[in-house]
Scaffold this motif. Structure first.
Motif, PDB file in Angstrom:
ATOM      1  N   THR A 412       0.844  -1.204   0.000  1.00 22.28           N
ATOM      2  CA  THR A 412       0.000   0.000   0.000  1.00 22.28           C
ATOM      3  C   THR A 412       0.873   1.246   0.000  1.00 22.28           C
ATOM      4  OG1 THR A 412      -1.661  -1.184   1.259  1.00 22.28           O
ATOM      5  CG2 THR A 412      -1.830   1.219   1.271  1.00 22.28           C
ATOM      6  N   PHE A 413       1.877   1.195   0.841  1.00 23.06           N
ATOM      7  CA  PHE A 413       2.760   2.359   0.971  1.00 23.06           C
ATOM      8  C   PHE A 413       3.558   2.593  -0.311  1.00 23.06           C
ATOM      9  CE2 PHE A 413       6.307   4.614   3.231  1.00 23.06           C
ATOM     10  CZ  PHE A 413       5.531   5.708   3.556  1.00 23.06           C
ATOM     11  N   ALA A 414       4.009   1.493  -0.927  1.00 21.13           N
ATOM     12  CA  ALA A 414       4.756   1.628  -2.185  1.00 21.13           C
ATOM     13  C   ALA A 414       3.881   2.257  -3.261  1.00 21.13           C
ATOM     14  CB  ALA A 414       5.250   0.253  -2.645  1.00 21.13           C
ATOM     15  N   ARG A 415       2.609   1.838  -3.326  1.00 24.34           N
ATOM     16  CA  ARG A 415       1.700   2.367  -4.358  1.00 24.34           C
ATOM     17  C   ARG A 415       1.448   3.861  -4.162  1.00 24.34           C
ATOM     18  NH1 ARG A 415      -1.413  -2.781  -3.337  1.00 24.34           N
ATOM     19  NH2 ARG A 415      -0.555  -4.207  -4.888  1.00 24.34           N
ATOM     20  N   GLN A 416       1.593   4.307  -2.912  1.00 24.52           N
ATOM     21  CA  GLN A 416       1.393   5.737  -2.646  1.00 24.52           C
ATOM     22  C   GLN A 416       2.658   6.558  -2.889  1.00 24.52           C
ATOM     23  OE1 GLN A 416       0.168   5.663   1.428  1.00 24.52           O
ATOM     24  NE2 GLN A 416      -1.947   5.102   0.965  1.00 24.52           N
ATOM     25  N   GLY A 417       3.731   5.888  -3.239  1.00 24.25           N
ATOM     26  CA  GLY A 417       4.959   6.648  -3.497  1.00 24.25           C
ATOM     27  C   GLY A 417       6.000   6.498  -2.410  1.00 24.25           C
ATOM     28  N   GLY A 418       5.716   5.643  -1.430  1.00 22.20           N
ATOM     29  CA  GLY A 418       6.700   5.371  -0.387  1.00 22.20           C
ATOM     30  C   GLY A 418       7.043   6.588   0.438  1.00 22.20           C
ATOM     31  N   ILE A 486      11.338   4.113  -5.428  1.00 20.88           N
ATOM     32  CA  ILE A 486      10.376   4.337  -4.353  1.00 20.88           C
ATOM     33  C   ILE A 486      10.958   3.627  -3.126  1.00 20.88           C
ATOM     34  CG2 ILE A 486       8.078   3.695  -3.501  1.00 20.88           C
ATOM     35  CD1 ILE A 486       8.067   5.904  -5.578  1.00 20.88           C
ATOM     36  N   VAL A 487      11.038   4.352  -2.037  1.00 25.68           N
ATOM     37  CA  VAL A 487      11.667   3.790  -0.838  1.00 25.68           C
ATOM     38  C   VAL A 487      10.594   3.490   0.211  1.00 25.68           C
ATOM     39  CG1 VAL A 487      13.399   4.159   0.951  1.00 25.68           C
ATOM     40  CG2 VAL A 487      13.707   5.187  -1.309  1.00 25.68           C
ATOM     41  N   VAL A 488      10.548   2.234   0.645  1.00 27.01           N
ATOM     42  CA  VAL A 488       9.559   1.846   1.654  1.00 27.01           C
ATOM     43  C   VAL A 488      10.286   1.293   2.883  1.00 27.01           C
ATOM     44  CG1 VAL A 488       7.577   0.382   2.157  1.00 27.01           C
ATOM     45  CG2 VAL A 488       7.885   1.303  -0.144  1.00 27.01           C
ATOM     46  N   PRO A 489      10.381   2.081   3.940  1.00 22.79           N
ATOM     47  CA  PRO A 489      11.005   1.581   5.163  1.00 22.79           C
ATOM     48  C   PRO A 489      10.189   0.407   5.707  1.00 22.79           C
ATOM     49  CG  PRO A 489      10.734   3.963   5.236  1.00 22.79           C
ATOM     50  CD  PRO A 489       9.947   3.474   4.071  1.00 22.79           C
ATOM     51  N   LEU A 490      10.889  -0.540   6.324  1.00 24.16           N
ATOM     52  CA  LEU A 490      10.213  -1.776   6.701  1.00 24.16           C
ATOM     53  C   LEU A 490       9.819  -1.839   8.173  1.00 24.16           C
ATOM     54  CD1 LEU A 490      12.322  -4.311   4.638  1.00 24.16           C
ATOM     55  CD2 LEU A 490      10.066  -3.396   4.139  1.00 24.16           C
ATOM     56  N   VAL A 491       9.959  -0.732   8.867  1.00 18.44           N
ATOM     57  CA  VAL A 491       9.643  -0.766  10.294  1.00 18.44           C
ATOM     58  C   VAL A 491       8.220  -0.278  10.503  1.00 18.44           C
ATOM     59  CG1 VAL A 491      10.308   0.113  12.547  1.00 18.44           C
ATOM     60  CG2 VAL A 491      12.037  -0.425  10.859  1.00 18.44           C
ATOM     61  N   GLN A 492       7.419  -1.128  11.088  1.00 20.95           N
ATOM     62  CA  GLN A 492       5.997  -0.833  11.264  1.00 20.95           C
ATOM     63  C   GLN A 492       5.737   0.504  11.938  1.00 20.95           C
ATOM     64  OE1 GLN A 492       4.381  -4.132  13.412  1.00 20.95           O
ATOM     65  NE2 GLN A 492       3.171  -4.823  11.660  1.00 20.95           N
ATOM     66  N   ASP A 493       6.464   0.754  13.034  1.00 21.35           N
ATOM     67  CA  ASP A 493       6.192   1.969  13.806  1.00 21.35           C
ATOM     68  C   ASP A 493       6.456   3.220  12.976  1.00 21.35           C
ATOM     69  OD1 ASP A 493       5.553   0.550  16.139  1.00 21.35           O
ATOM     70  OD2 ASP A 493       7.696   0.211  16.469  1.00 21.35           O
ATOM     71  N   LEU A 494       7.494   3.156  12.206  1.00 20.89           N
ATOM     72  CA  LEU A 494       7.822   4.306  11.368  1.00 20.89           C
ATOM     73  C   LEU A 494       6.743   4.516  10.310  1.00 20.89           C
ATOM     74  CD1 LEU A 494       9.732   6.500  10.482  1.00 20.89           C
ATOM     75  CD2 LEU A 494      10.992   4.803   9.170  1.00 20.89           C
ATOM     76  N   MET A 495       6.295   3.433   9.723  1.00 17.61           N
ATOM     77  CA  MET A 495       5.256   3.560   8.707  1.00 17.61           C
ATOM     78  C   MET A 495       3.957   4.072   9.307  1.00 17.61           C
ATOM     79  SD  MET A 495       6.128   0.312   6.348  1.00 17.61           S
ATOM     80  CE  MET A 495       4.758   0.550   5.251  1.00 17.61           C
ATOM     81  N   LYS A 496       3.687   3.665  10.529  1.00 17.32           N
ATOM     82  CA  LYS A 496       2.466   4.135  11.180  1.00 17.32           C
ATOM     83  C   LYS A 496       2.535   5.653  11.353  1.00 17.32           C
ATOM     84  CE  LYS A 496      -0.533   3.387  15.177  1.00 17.32           C
ATOM     85  NZ  LYS A 496      -0.759   4.795  15.353  1.00 17.32           N
ATOM     86  N   LYS A 497       3.714   6.109  11.734  1.00 19.40           N
ATOM     87  CA  LYS A 497       3.862   7.553  11.908  1.00 19.40           C
ATOM     88  C   LYS A 497       3.622   8.270  10.579  1.00 19.40           C
ATOM     89  CE  LYS A 497       7.048  11.207  13.144  1.00 19.40           C
ATOM     90  NZ  LYS A 497       6.002  12.071  13.670  1.00 19.40           N
ATOM     91  N   ILE A 498       4.168   7.680   9.524  1.00 19.92           N
ATOM     92  CA  ILE A 498       3.956   8.285   8.209  1.00 19.92           C
ATOM     93  C   ILE A 498       2.468   8.292   7.881  1.00 19.92           C
ATOM     94  CG2 ILE A 498       4.369   7.980   5.734  1.00 19.92           C
ATOM     95  CD1 ILE A 498       7.098   6.727   6.570  1.00 19.92           C
ATOM     96  N   SER A 499       1.843   7.184   8.158  1.00 21.39           N
ATOM     97  CA  SER A 499       0.418   7.071   7.870  1.00 21.39           C
ATOM     98  C   SER A 499      -0.390   8.075   8.693  1.00 21.39           C
ATOM     99  CB  SER A 499      -0.014   5.647   8.171  1.00 21.39           C
ATOM    100  OG  SER A 499      -1.399   5.566   8.144  1.00 21.39           O
TER     101      SER A 499
END
Lengths: 502, 183
Positions: A412-418, A486-499
């Protein structure tokens, strides 16, 4: 306000005494003027965000070799090097004094932040007393440092909310660097990009190591005895306390001497030619005044082979005993071959070529979002066949294990541009681009922290290459957003913050 | 305490992070300067970002023998705001909001509407230079020496321009108070 208006009035009257007969009216006018002053105090959040963005750009420029060649800099700034000679003596005299008391080296604490969701361990446990070597990693307990406050690269996720940051890097000069602005700016066409990925993700572990760079080099921040600091007899240095060295500049006072710059706040070392000692070698032309001296541009036949460039760079590293234990095999940077760097000029061949020795952390390279590899950078001057510049940073790290995001979130994150993705609320158009097979690398993320020091993290990420977009005639389409990955970090917590920031 | 010239040299030698303390020194001044030219917070922030990012990219071209860093930076800010008005309004002759005809619907993009309404008539009679100097002195509380350095002028010429501006404003204010129907 009365006081300020009086002050301003007096200033005007002193400069123009003939205004004194209208003093009362003048004062009323000044007060009116002052009372209509709009609130022009800069918003502190904005100020800090922009500062973080500037630091991020600095990092990218250094990574991507943001120099336009020695000419543009040296032509204008050779004179200050004369003054530099004065400071050289000062610095050379200072160093032995500073280094006399190694036992007084303080141990830095990591800059950690409290988080309700991620309790950090005691700082004493998180930091080893002394870490030697240029690459040192110490394992800490799970989630020992907090990622919750990492500053994300500024992008138009914020812009969509109206908090516009920058307008595409300020325009001009962009060709000097192989970085591109994250978006084309609020003016012009508003384009949203979406990304398609049809392949399979690589097999990922459940937990993965995230690395944090120690904010200051262990053992580099030295205490000073104030009385040892030369001060031209002007200042009683003993009145100052808690002194330490933030940076040092040294210079070799000999033919083909180098200058050595060390920064301890943002640990790095630079070595470059002491221009005054290299002047005859740089002046590769005959006759005419120095200002008008323009060496002929290099041609293709003047270019050194990759193996020759690496040989020269290797010899330099060997001569100065530079630690290469944490560096990978050298690569030649070819940014100047890219079309947007070449620009309208007929053909461009740089005087200096850069050899990059990739930093390796547990065998992984660090790649920025534009595809540039971070590493020790050695510039080789092709006319002189000598090294003119070296820049490297010690990697002293803590590592912690973090749970890896699930595949659905990653896609999902990759499709949004990471990491660099953004979207306008009402775009003029949306373009879909395809993503290729991802590679696991480390991405570099900075967090602006208290004390004006940036905390730096190396976070495992999937780098999805953006496939070339061709039209029906096989011609490659040009996109405003020229990023390669496109760069997608793999750490859940970081992605949550981005989200959450969306 | 950082030394400005050593930070600049450090930056030019490749230690770009030295730009951060320079930013700290000038962020408020440049933002204030741009805000008073646009009276719009987001636009001023946008232009502030652009100014500093341009300066960061171009730092290697800065020549201390030609101008102070302050002069150089303010010149970038000035050019940036002129470009902004040129781009957004397709007009060449505007370098701050006070030049815009009050008949236009400019207030939509003005945060400081009260301030704008209160003195728009007056400030618009001044030359751009005079406006710049008076807002820097009166609103940004910069000293004449600082203003002179920022604008690359002598302190006496800055003071002279400020006085001329005040005299002109005084005259305008008199007309406004006694003959408001003229406005």
């Amino acid at each position: 306000m009365k006081k300020q208006s009086q002050k301003l009035l007096q200033e005007l009257l002193e400069a123009h005494p003939e205004l004194r007969k209208q003093e009362t009216h003048l004062q009323t006018f000044i007060e009116d003027f002052l009372s209509s002053r709009p609130d022009s105090q800069i918003n502190e959040d904005f100020k800090q965000q922009l500062r973080s963005e500037i630091l991020r750009r600095c990092q990218e420029m250094e990574t991507s070799g943001g120099r336009e060649g020695w000419g543009s800099f040296m032509d204008q700034f050779w004179k200050p090097f004369v003054l530099g000679g004065v400071t050289i003596g000062f610095a050379v005299w200072l160093i032995p004094l500073v280094l006399t008391e190694p036992s007084s080296i303080p141990v830095d604490s990591p800059e950690l932040t409290e988080s309700s969701s991620q309790k950090m361990m005691a700082q004493d446990e998180a930091v080893s007393p002394v870490v030697d070597g240029s690459l040192a990693i110490e394992e800490t307990e799970d989630q020992a440092f907090d990622l919750a406050d990492i500053d994300l690269p500024l992008g138009a996720r914020d812009m969509a909310e109206g908090a516009v940051m920058g307008r595409g890097g300020g325009g001009g000069g962009g060709a000097a660097y192989n970085i591109m602005p994250p978006h084309p700016g609020p003016y012009g066409e508003r384009i949203n990009y979406e990304y398609e990925f049809d392949g399979d993700l690589p097999q990922l572990k459940e937990k993965i190591s995230v690395y944090k760079k120690k904010s200051r080099t262990q053992g580099a921040r030295l205490e000073l005895r104030p009385e040892m600091i030369p001060n031209f007899g002007l200042v009683d240095m003993s009145q100052f306390g808690e002194l330490s060295i933030n940076s040092i500049t040294l210079a070799e006072d000999k033919e083909k001497g180098y200058m050595i710059l060390m920064n301890y706040d943002y640990p790095n070392i630079s070595i470059h030619t002491n221009y005054e000692k290299w002047r005859p070698y740089y002046e590769n032309c005959s006759g005419g005044s120095e200002e008008n001296c323009q060496p002929k541009p290099l041609t293709e036949k003047d270019m050194l082979s990759d193996s020759e460039l690496i040989r020269i760079a290797n010899a330099f590293l060997k001569k100065y005993n530079i630690d290469t234990s944490f560096l990978g095999d050298p690569e030649i940077e070819k940014y100047w071959e890219q079309p947007h760097y070449q620009g309208p000029r007929p053909e461009y061949y740089p005087d200096e070529m850069t050899v990059v020795y990739p930093y390796l952390i547990d065998g992984q390279k660090i790649v920025d979002q534009w595809g540039n590899i971070q590493g020790a950078r050695v510039s080789v001057h092709q006319r002189m066949k000598e090294v003119t510049n070296l820049h490297m940073t010690p990697l002293q790290l803590q590592s912690s294990q973090y749970p890896v995001s699930n595949s659905e979130d990653i896609l999902t994150f990759a499709r949004q541009g990471g990491n660099q993705g953004f979207s306008y609320v009402n775009p003029d158009k949306t373009i879909t681009r395809k993503l290729g097979k991802p590679e696991l690398q480390l991405t570099h993320i900075q967090k602006f922290s208290k004390g004006n020091l940036a905390a730096e993290y190396y976070v495992p990420a999937l780098f999805f290459p953006i496939e070339k977009d061709t039209d029906t005639d096989g011609e490659e389409r040009q996109h405003l957003q020229q990023q390669t990955h496109i760069v997608v970090p793999l750490v859940q917590d970081l992605m949550k913050k981005i989200s959450d920031s969306e | 305490m950082h030394n400005e010239s050593s930070l600049i040299l450090d930056c030019q030698h490749g230690n770009r992070e030295s730009f951060a303390p320079l930013y700290d020194m000038y962020a408020q001044k440049i933002y204030g300067f741009l805000f008073h030219k646009t009276l719009h917070r987001e636009t001023a922030e946008d232009l502030t970002s652009e100014t500093f990012l341009k300066a960061l990219e171009k730092i290697e071209t800065y020549n201390a023998q030609k101008a102070s860093f302050s002069t150089w930076l303010f010149q970038i800010a000035r050019n940036t705001v002129i470009d902004y008005f040129r781009t957004s309004r397709h007009t060449d002759d505007i370098d701050d909001i006070w030049d815009i005809d009050s008949g236009e619907d400019v207030l939509e993009k003005v945060d400081a509407k009260i301030a704008y309404k209160k003195i728009q008539h007056h400030l618009s009679v001044l030359s751009a230079d005079q406006r710049e100097i008076l807002t820097m002195r009166f609103w940004q509380d910069m000293s004449y020496a600082e203003i002179a350095q920022a604008l690359g002028k002598t302190e006496s010429s800055v003071k002279m321009a400020a006085c001329r501006g005040v005299k002109k404003l005084k005259k305008e204010l008199f007309l406004f108070l006694f003959f408001p129907f003229l406005f």
